[in-house]
Motif scaffolding. Sequence first.
Motif, PDB file in Angstrom:
ATOM      1  N   LEU B 400       0.837  -1.206   0.000  1.00  9.25           N
ATOM      2  CA  LEU B 400       0.000   0.000   0.000  1.00  9.25           C
ATOM      3  C   LEU B 400       0.871   1.254   0.000  1.00  9.25           C
ATOM      4  CD1 LEU B 400      -2.699  -0.852   2.701  1.00  9.25           C
ATOM      5  CD2 LEU B 400      -2.722  -1.376   0.268  1.00  9.25           C
ATOM      6  N   SER B 401       0.262   2.383  -0.372  1.00  9.89           N
ATOM      7  CA  SER B 401       0.975   3.657  -0.297  1.00  9.89           C
ATOM      8  C   SER B 401       1.096   4.072   1.170  1.00  9.89           C
ATOM      9  CB  SER B 401       0.203   4.713  -1.062  1.00  9.89           C
ATOM     10  OG  SER B 401      -0.978   5.025  -0.365  1.00  9.89           O
ATOM     11  N   GLY B 402       1.978   5.043   1.420  1.00 10.39           N
ATOM     12  CA  GLY B 402       2.204   5.501   2.789  1.00 10.39           C
ATOM     13  C   GLY B 402       0.924   5.950   3.474  1.00 10.39           C
ATOM     14  N   GLY B 403       0.094   6.688   2.756  1.00 11.22           N
ATOM     15  CA  GLY B 403      -1.146   7.191   3.344  1.00 11.22           C
ATOM     16  C   GLY B 403      -2.082   6.064   3.739  1.00 11.22           C
ATOM     17  N   ASN B 404      -2.169   5.055   2.890  1.00  6.32           N
ATOM     18  CA  ASN B 404      -3.049   3.925   3.188  1.00  6.32           C
ATOM     19  C   ASN B 404      -2.479   3.040   4.294  1.00  6.32           C
ATOM     20  OD1 ASN B 404      -5.469   4.051   1.459  1.00  6.32           O
ATOM     21  ND2 ASN B 404      -3.939   4.166  -0.157  1.00  6.32           N
ATOM     22  N   GLN B 405      -1.149   2.934   4.344  1.00  9.97           N
ATOM     23  CA  GLN B 405      -0.533   2.209   5.459  1.00  9.97           C
ATOM     24  C   GLN B 405      -0.889   2.900   6.768  1.00  9.97           C
ATOM     25  OE1 GLN B 405       3.647   2.126   4.580  1.00  9.97           O
ATOM     26  NE2 GLN B 405       3.481   0.312   3.288  1.00  9.97           N
ATOM     27  N   GLN B 406      -0.818   4.223   6.749  1.00 10.03           N
ATOM     28  CA  GLN B 406      -1.141   4.978   7.960  1.00 10.03           C
ATOM     29  C   GLN B 406      -2.595   4.740   8.367  1.00 10.03           C
ATOM     30  OE1 GLN B 406       0.472   6.037  10.198  1.00 10.03           O
ATOM     31  NE2 GLN B 406       0.248   8.166  10.762  1.00 10.03           N
ATOM     32  N   LYS B 407      -3.484   4.674   7.359  1.00 10.23           N
ATOM     33  CA  LYS B 407      -4.889   4.411   7.669  1.00 10.23           C
ATOM     34  C   LYS B 407      -5.046   3.028   8.297  1.00 10.23           C
ATOM     35  CE  LYS B 407      -7.063   7.224   4.080  1.00 10.23           C
ATOM     36  NZ  LYS B 407      -7.846   7.084   2.836  1.00 10.23           N
ATOM     37  N   VAL B 408      -4.269   2.065   7.823  1.00  8.58           N
ATOM     38  CA  VAL B 408      -4.344   0.727   8.407  1.00  8.58           C
ATOM     39  C   VAL B 408      -3.920   0.777   9.879  1.00  8.58           C
ATOM     40  CG1 VAL B 408      -3.359  -1.604   8.376  1.00  8.58           C
ATOM     41  CG2 VAL B 408      -4.026  -0.509   6.234  1.00  8.58           C
ATOM     42  N   VAL B 409      -2.853   1.522  10.154  1.00 12.81           N
ATOM     43  CA  VAL B 409      -2.375   1.613  11.536  1.00 12.81           C
ATOM     44  C   VAL B 409      -3.431   2.295  12.411  1.00 12.81           C
ATOM     45  CG1 VAL B 409      -0.602   2.519  13.055  1.00 12.81           C
ATOM     46  CG2 VAL B 409       0.036   1.649  10.814  1.00 12.81           C
ATOM     47  N   ILE B 410      -4.019   3.370  11.901  1.00 10.30           N
ATOM     48  CA  ILE B 410      -5.081   4.050  12.661  1.00 10.30           C
ATOM     49  C   ILE B 410      -6.261   3.099  12.838  1.00 10.30           C
ATOM     50  CG2 ILE B 410      -6.734   5.971  12.654  1.00 10.30           C
ATOM     51  CD1 ILE B 410      -4.653   7.654  11.215  1.00 10.30           C
ATOM     52  N   GLY B 411      -6.580   2.363  11.770  1.00 12.97           N
ATOM     53  CA  GLY B 411      -7.686   1.413  11.836  1.00 12.97           C
ATOM     54  C   GLY B 411      -7.460   0.344  12.883  1.00 12.97           C
ATOM     55  N   LYS B 412      -6.206  -0.117  12.977  1.00 19.21           N
ATOM     56  CA  LYS B 412      -5.870  -1.133  13.972  1.00 19.21           C
ATOM     57  C   LYS B 412      -6.150  -0.606  15.380  1.00 19.21           C
ATOM     58  CE  LYS B 412      -1.693  -1.408  15.455  1.00 19.21           C
ATOM     59  NZ  LYS B 412      -0.228  -1.563  15.487  1.00 19.21           N
ATOM     60  N   VAL B 413      -5.749   0.644  15.621  1.00 22.73           N
ATOM     61  CA  VAL B 413      -5.960   1.260  16.933  1.00 22.73           C
ATOM     62  C   VAL B 413      -7.455   1.454  17.187  1.00 22.73           C
ATOM     63  CG1 VAL B 413      -5.566   3.358  18.270  1.00 22.73           C
ATOM     64  CG2 VAL B 413      -3.702   2.332  16.964  1.00 22.73           C
ATOM     65  N   LEU B 414      -8.175   1.914  16.158  1.00 19.71           N
ATOM     66  CA  LEU B 414      -9.610   2.165  16.302  1.00 19.71           C
ATOM     67  C   LEU B 414     -10.391   0.888  16.586  1.00 19.71           C
ATOM     68  CD1 LEU B 414     -10.479   4.689  13.483  1.00 19.71           C
ATOM     69  CD2 LEU B 414     -10.273   5.098  15.927  1.00 19.71           C
ATOM     70  N   ALA B 415      -9.933  -0.206  15.997  1.00 19.74           N
ATOM     71  CA  ALA B 415     -10.653  -1.469  16.137  1.00 19.74           C
ATOM     72  C   ALA B 415     -10.736  -1.905  17.592  1.00 19.74           C
ATOM     73  CB  ALA B 415      -9.989  -2.546  15.298  1.00 19.74           C
ATOM     74  N   ALA B 416      -9.797  -1.422  18.420  1.00 17.67           N
ATOM     75  CA  ALA B 416      -9.828  -1.771  19.833  1.00 17.67           C
ATOM     76  C   ALA B 416     -10.744  -0.824  20.617  1.00 17.67           C
ATOM     77  CB  ALA B 416      -8.411  -1.747  20.403  1.00 17.67           C
ATOM     78  N   SER B 417     -11.539  -0.028  19.911  1.00 22.03           N
ATOM     79  CA  SER B 417     -12.493   0.949  20.482  1.00 22.03           C
ATOM     80  C   SER B 417     -11.918   1.782  21.626  1.00 22.03           C
ATOM     81  CB  SER B 417     -13.764   0.271  21.003  1.00 22.03           C
ATOM     82  OG  SER B 417     -14.032  -0.890  20.323  1.00 22.03           O
ATOM     83  N   PRO B 418     -10.887   2.568  21.343  1.00 23.24           N
ATOM     84  CA  PRO B 418     -10.296   3.369  22.406  1.00 23.24           C
ATOM     85  C   PRO B 418     -11.149   4.601  22.751  1.00 23.24           C
ATOM     86  CG  PRO B 418      -9.225   3.850  20.341  1.00 23.24           C
ATOM     87  CD  PRO B 418     -10.241   2.794  20.049  1.00 23.24           C
ATOM     88  N   LYS B 419     -10.975   5.107  23.974  1.00 20.10           N
ATOM     89  CA  LYS B 419     -11.625   6.360  24.370  1.00 20.10           C
ATOM     90  C   LYS B 419     -10.680   7.530  24.137  1.00 20.10           C
ATOM     91  CE  LYS B 419     -12.236   4.385  28.313  1.00 20.10           C
ATOM     92  NZ  LYS B 419     -12.482   4.026  29.716  1.00 20.10           N
ATOM     93  N   ILE B 420      -9.393   7.179  24.107  1.00 19.19           N
ATOM     94  CA  ILE B 420      -8.352   8.190  23.952  1.00 19.19           C
ATOM     95  C   ILE B 420      -7.398   7.694  22.868  1.00 19.19           C
ATOM     96  CG2 ILE B 420      -6.409   9.336  25.097  1.00 19.19           C
ATOM     97  CD1 ILE B 420      -8.022   8.284  27.747  1.00 19.19           C
ATOM     98  N   ILE B 421      -7.060   8.578  21.916  1.00 21.47           N
ATOM     99  CA  ILE B 421      -6.086   8.181  20.904  1.00 21.47           C
ATOM    100  C   ILE B 421      -4.950   9.194  20.888  1.00 21.47           C
ATOM    101  CG2 ILE B 421      -5.655   7.852  18.441  1.00 21.47           C
ATOM    102  CD1 ILE B 421      -8.333   6.791  18.085  1.00 21.47           C
ATOM    103  N   ILE B 422      -3.742   8.670  20.924  1.00 17.11           N
ATOM    104  CA  ILE B 422      -2.567   9.525  20.794  1.00 17.11           C
ATOM    105  C   ILE B 422      -2.029   9.341  19.383  1.00 17.11           C
ATOM    106  CG2 ILE B 422      -0.318  10.124  21.717  1.00 17.11           C
ATOM    107  CD1 ILE B 422      -1.121   8.501  24.258  1.00 17.11           C
ATOM    108  N   LEU B 423      -1.982  10.426  18.623  1.00 15.32           N
ATOM    109  CA  LEU B 423      -1.481  10.362  17.253  1.00 15.32           C
ATOM    110  C   LEU B 423      -0.150  11.088  17.208  1.00 15.32           C
ATOM    111  CD1 LEU B 423      -4.864  11.479  15.739  1.00 15.32           C
ATOM    112  CD2 LEU B 423      -3.866   9.246  15.300  1.00 15.32           C
ATOM    113  N   ASP B 424       0.918  10.346  16.924  1.00 14.10           N
ATOM    114  CA  ASP B 424       2.244  10.955  16.889  1.00 14.10           C
ATOM    115  C   ASP B 424       2.635  11.155  15.428  1.00 14.10           C
ATOM    116  OD1 ASP B 424       4.685  11.897  17.547  1.00 14.10           O
ATOM    117  OD2 ASP B 424       5.335  10.153  18.700  1.00 14.10           O
TER     118      ASP B 424
END
Lengths: 316, 497
Positions: B400-424
């Motif tokens: 995948l392109s860099g942007g889509n890889q980043q979306k996958v990483v964000i998606g992975k974090v979101l899938a755990a239904s967090p209340k707080i997300i730290i985006l570095d």
Amino acid sequence: MGNKLTSRFRDIGQYGIFLAFVIICLILAFSTPKFFTVSNLMNIGTQVSINALLAFGVTFVIITGGIDLSLGSMVAVTGVLAASFAHPDTYPLIVPVFIGLAGGLAIGAFNGLVITKSKVPPFIVTLGTMTIGRGLALILSNGRPISNLSDSFNFIGGGNILGIPFPIIILVLAFLICSAILNKTILGRYMYAVGGNEPAARASGIRVNHVKMWVYTICGLLSAVGGILLTSRITTGQPNAGAGFELDAIAAAIIGGTSTSGGTGTMTGTLIGALLIGVISNSLDLLNVTSYYQQVVMGAIIIGAVVLDSMGKEKS
Amino acid sequence: MTETILQIKNLTKSFSGIKALDDVQLTIKKGEVHALMGENGAGKSTFMKILIGLLSPDSGEIVFEGNTIKNSTVNEISKRGISMIHQEILIIPELTVAQNIFLGREKEILGNKSGWLNDKNITIKAAEFLSELGVDIDPNIKMKYLSVAQMQMVEIAKAVSNDATVIIMDEPTSAISDREVSALFKIIRDLKSKGVAIIYISHKMDEIFEICDTITVLRDGKYIATKSASELDKNSLIAMMVGREINNMFPEPVLEKGEIILSVKNLNKKGKFSAISFDVSAGEILGISGLMGAGRTEIAEAIYGLSPADNGTIHINGEEIKIKSPQDAVANGIGYVSEDRKRLGFIPQLSVKQNLTLASLTEHCRGIFIDNQKENVAADQMIADLKIKASGRNQKVTHLSGGNQQKVVIGKVLAASPKIIILDEPTRGIDVGAKFEIYKLINSLAAKGIAIIMISSELPEVLGMSDRIMVLSKGIQTAILSRKEATQELIMKYAVQ
């Protein structure tokens, strides 16, 4: 279905090795009539079974990016342990089997514990355990083979059920269980994750150390099954048994497409790798090639398999 | 100044049927600094790989100093005088600076045919080239002791020692400080005055306009235009790169804020940061700004348990919690998207699906077994929600392109239904179009009531996205600014305090 099957084979990167295996079998079937007989195939299956069991174990380990050199010594320790409790008219069969398995479990867990707690590379830790294990086997047996084992114990390695040698039945069961662990459980997925990118696995909340503990323990357990099988087959607990087995097991995993850098590998590949090694040594026997040459051939095949694999990867 | 040194015409290259480069051209003149611009995936790196002989083109012509170059290897091309300074610098850390400069060319450079090394000669020669560049580096020191900027200088010295007349620089400023950038630019101007042409690849607009004479833009593997830098400004250049004007990069902020979810009090970690205290409410985006080494990532890693703080307290929904590992953080509803996507973000061998579900696998299982059906549904849902462009859930993330890889990483974090997300650094190394999508995504998360902490080095991003901005300087928080009062100047003032 056909399409799904081929894509699965391509996916696991062992198409080439599977093809090579089929071709070699076909050539053998035509060049020596003895090859494709039921008794010879059963023979190969029995011979392959121990190496395949160890190879399944080490496949788990290699997928997580580790290595286990203590397999051969674990075979010896567990074999001697089981033999000590397997004399006729002493304990029921369950006792030597259970003690052997517990021994493998303990050494495997020890490997896992030291590796996860000390951060010493698995290569070095298991190199140490390999020597310790060999020593333990000699201590437990007083350096002498333990013979005079019960008939029921000897059935494990030498018996048949409906004409199928018992080791083959164990092999098939172990394969099914190991495949299921790797493909269908969370633990299996985590093994790939840890081997593929350990820091990312940790950052995803995976208990990396737990995963490693599991794989070394499972590896120890499978080595114990191998050790019990071997002891039963040769009807003796040999403290010197299993020397060099770890290398054959690692070879089977690698021929089957498991990457030593971690993150990739399949049980099907490892099984084919172990079968290929077994078929080749069997056929060289049938063709009256001396064992010296067999080693040269085997080494060449290991290198050839990895070269083919990396060429395949470059293309894609 | 106007003599053409390198001309590339009608260059085309396909990978398995997809055109990575389609009829691309480039003309480089002696002594010019020529920027090659384009979004990620525009074809810049394929182009440069062809130029230095790593790939061979399907068709097209490369004329260098009047001669057509065909089927040349990397070595032959560098001997002819085209050198590349790679983004990830290729050095042997255990060898000295001098040994690195002449690595592989010991015989030719020193006129030494015997095969015996003469380190003294190598050192003297290396010192000459380094001083010619005006760089103060001891040629006897091992490469591993140098900073990234110094290593870059050594690479440039290597190119110069090779009589390079064209030097390609791929993102040369991505890992060096501002002061080092100005030293680099001085060297570039020096080389330029000696007639060396530089092909300069960067995403940083300000640098491009500071150092480059000419700009060539690629988009989707096609040549768009070559223009003099003086004819362009930031907006017109972005428009050329993305093929549309981006008037408002940042979506409208979410106005409804909920109750305080995360409350950090007096967090300390020796040598990293001290006395860090802040709150984040549901639906709020707290920006964290500061210079390199201010302790931004360290604070994030402390809250997420990757590298816990020495002391201080963390409250979630008013309840004090202890976080000693990422597992603790995940269990308490904290998600973390690391700045280092390759190292901490995804598992390259696994598929999009397998990466997406990695942090929430226990929700897609029956006992110890993974429920395939459930996992597939969850992955497909996430792919659709985040608009991840992939051929399917089973595609490998590395494709995948860099942007889509980043979306996958964000998606992975979101899938755990967090209340707080730290985006570095959520948009690091992502092209302009994909950045906008990530911004929209972040806002939609805030709208769902997730508390967001966003660390970013890009001031416009922090200003455009944050409800409040915490500024750090050398591990100490120097200000928390509201969206209204914050300006670039004010943030910088507190950042250097």
